[in-house]
Design a protein around this motif. Structure first.
Motif, PDB file in Angstrom:
ATOM      1  N   PRO A  48      21.458 -63.952   1.117  1.00 49.16           N
ATOM      2  CA  PRO A  48      20.231 -64.317   0.638  1.00 49.16           C
ATOM      3  C   PRO A  48      19.017 -64.012   1.537  1.00 49.16           C
ATOM      4  O   PRO A  48      17.968 -63.577   1.166  1.00 49.16           O
ATOM      5  N   GLN A  49      19.264 -63.546   2.878  1.00 48.41           N
ATOM      6  CA  GLN A  49      18.279 -62.839   3.776  1.00 48.41           C
ATOM      7  C   GLN A  49      18.091 -61.499   3.568  1.00 48.41           C
ATOM      8  O   GLN A  49      16.932 -60.860   3.838  1.00 48.41           O
ATOM      9  N   ILE A  50      18.988 -60.837   2.716  1.00 49.54           N
ATOM     10  CA  ILE A  50      18.543 -59.497   2.297  1.00 49.54           C
ATOM     11  C   ILE A  50      18.229 -59.609   0.732  1.00 49.54           C
ATOM     12  O   ILE A  50      18.203 -58.633  -0.096  1.00 49.54           O
ATOM     13  N   GLY A  96      17.007 -70.244  16.199  1.00 46.70           N
ATOM     14  CA  GLY A  96      16.006 -69.263  15.513  1.00 46.70           C
ATOM     15  C   GLY A  96      16.522 -68.859  14.274  1.00 46.70           C
ATOM     16  O   GLY A  96      17.809 -69.377  14.063  1.00 46.70           O
ATOM     17  N   CYS A  97      15.692 -67.769  13.454  1.00 43.64           N
ATOM     18  CA  CYS A  97      16.437 -67.175  12.295  1.00 43.64           C
ATOM     19  C   CYS A  97      15.853 -66.125  12.046  1.00 43.64           C
ATOM     20  O   CYS A  97      14.492 -65.903  12.318  1.00 43.64           O
ATOM     21  N   LEU A  98      16.217 -64.936  11.555  1.00 43.95           N
ATOM     22  CA  LEU A  98      15.616 -63.707  11.444  1.00 43.95           C
ATOM     23  C   LEU A  98      14.799 -63.747  10.292  1.00 43.95           C
ATOM     24  O   LEU A  98      13.814 -62.852  10.368  1.00 43.95           O
ATOM     25  N   SER A  99      14.646 -64.597   9.404  1.00 44.64           N
ATOM     26  CA  SER A  99      13.729 -64.684   8.430  1.00 44.64           C
ATOM     27  C   SER A  99      12.364 -65.634   8.725  1.00 44.64           C
ATOM     28  O   SER A  99      11.578 -65.646   8.226  1.00 44.64           O
ATOM     29  N   GLN A 138      27.503 -72.541  11.073  1.00 43.91           N
ATOM     30  CA  GLN A 138      26.850 -73.822  10.362  1.00 43.91           C
ATOM     31  C   GLN A 138      25.511 -73.175   9.784  1.00 43.91           C
ATOM     32  O   GLN A 138      25.029 -73.063   8.785  1.00 43.91           O
ATOM     33  N   HIS A 139      24.855 -72.413  10.846  1.00 47.23           N
ATOM     34  CA  HIS A 139      23.372 -71.838  10.309  1.00 47.23           C
ATOM     35  C   HIS A 139      23.697 -70.825   9.190  1.00 47.23           C
ATOM     36  O   HIS A 139      22.720 -70.964   8.315  1.00 47.23           O
ATOM     37  N   GLU A 140      24.562 -69.951   9.227  1.00 54.16           N
ATOM     38  CA  GLU A 140      24.753 -68.855   8.248  1.00 54.16           C
ATOM     39  C   GLU A 140      25.274 -69.584   6.891  1.00 54.16           C
ATOM     40  O   GLU A 140      24.466 -69.160   5.828  1.00 54.16           O
ATOM     41  N   TYR A 141      26.054 -70.625   7.261  1.00 52.52           N
ATOM     42  CA  TYR A 141      26.630 -71.198   6.128  1.00 52.52           C
ATOM     43  C   TYR A 141      25.169 -71.910   5.244  1.00 52.52           C
ATOM     44  O   TYR A 141      25.285 -72.015   4.014  1.00 52.52           O
ATOM     45  N   ASP A 142      24.573 -72.494   5.850  1.00 46.88           N
ATOM     46  CA  ASP A 142      23.373 -73.278   5.456  1.00 46.88           C
ATOM     47  C   ASP A 142      22.653 -72.321   4.633  1.00 46.88           C
ATOM     48  O   ASP A 142      21.886 -72.813   3.478  1.00 46.88           O
ATOM     49  N   HIS A 143      22.528 -70.966   5.020  1.00 44.31           N
ATOM     50  CA  HIS A 143      21.650 -70.200   4.212  1.00 44.31           C
ATOM     51  C   HIS A 143      22.368 -69.945   2.647  1.00 44.31           C
ATOM     52  O   HIS A 143      21.520 -69.971   1.803  1.00 44.31           O
ATOM     53  N   LEU A 144      23.638 -70.070   2.515  1.00 47.57           N
ATOM     54  CA  LEU A 144      24.053 -70.031   1.438  1.00 47.57           C
ATOM     55  C   LEU A 144      24.032 -71.269   0.452  1.00 47.57           C
ATOM     56  O   LEU A 144      23.877 -71.105  -0.873  1.00 47.57           O
TER      57      LEU A 144
END
Ligand code: NI
Length: 191
Positions: A48-50, A96-99, A138-144
Motif C-alpha cells: 500500500p505504501q507504493i 517511524g514510517c516511510l509514509s 507487526q508494523h508492516e503487517y499493520d499496513h496491510l
C-alpha cells in the motif's frame, strides 16, 4: 524501478489490502519494492505504501542491529501473510514510517508472533519471530490491515500531531526520497 512512497493521508493506507491471486508472478514487484525500500533507507515496505492495495510486504531488518544474529537473515518478502498468534508482554519501541517522515513515537506491541505467508516462489511458510524482527513484521503487517503506527497513539498525542500530519499529506515535509502526496496543491497551469 523505484516507486514514489505514498504519504500519510492517502486512502490506500487506510484500506485493508486484498490477497494476491496465488501463483501470480510477483518477482519483479518484490525486487522493485526492495529497491524502493533501500533507496529510502527503510527496514520494511508494504505494497500500500507504493499505492498497491495488495497483501505483500518486504523487510530487511539487518540495519536495525548488526549485533543481533536473528536479524541478519531477516530479508524476506511476505505474500498473503496471516499472523496466527501474538504472545508475550507488550513492549514499547519508538517507531517511524516511510509514509510519515519525521514523526516517531513509542508503540507497544506483543513480543512474539507466529506468521503464515508465501514467499515469491509461492512456497508456504509458518515461522515464529520475536524481538526486533517481530516488531518490523507487526508494523508492516499493520499496513496491510490499513493501520498506521499513529493509530495507536493517545488522543492527546494525536491532537498534538494533527497539524504535522496534515502538512505531510500536503507535501510540506522534507524527505530524502521521492514521495506522492495526496493533498498536495496542484501547480499553477497544470491540470
Ligand atoms: Ni510504515
Amino acid at each position: 524501478m523505484i516507486y514514489p512512497i505514498v504519504a500519510f493521508g492517502d486512502p490506500v493506507l487506510k484500506k485493508r489490502a486484498e490477497d494476491v491471486e496465488p501463483g501470480t508472478d510477483v518477482k519483479q514487484l518484490v525486487e522493485d519494492m526492495f529497491a524502493t525500500m533501500y533507496a529510502a533507507s527503510g527496514v520494511g515496505l508494504a505494497a500500500p505504501q507504493i499505492g498497491k492495495g495488495i497483501r505483500l510486504f518486504v523487510v530487511d531488518a539487518k540495519p536495525m542491529d548488526e549485533e543481533d544474529e536473528s536479524l541478519q537473515h531477516l530479508k524476506k518478502a511476505f505474500i498473503n501473510p496471516t499472523i496466527l498468534e501474538e504472545t508475550g508482554d507488550k513492549w514499547p519501541f519508538e517507531e517511524g514510517c516511510l509514509s510519515i517522515p519525521g514523526v516517531r513515537a513509542d508503540v507497544y506491541r506483543p513480543a512474539k508472533l507466529r506468521i503464515r505467508y508465501f514467499d515469491a516462489d509461492w512456497n508456504e511458510h509458518v515461522e515464529d519471530y520475536d524481538g526486533m524482527g517481530a516488531r518490523v513484521i507487526q508494523h508492516e503487517y499493520d499496513h496491510l490491515e490499513g493501520v498506521l503506527f499513529t493509530d495507536y497513539l493517545s488522543a492527546m498525542k494525536k491532537r498534538l500531531l494533527k497539524n504535522r500530519l496534515a502538512d505531510i499529506s500536503k507535501g510540506q515535509v522534507k524527505a530524502d526520497y521521492r514521495m506522492k502526496f495526496p493533498a498536495a496543491p496542484r501547480r499553477a497551469g497544470v491540470r
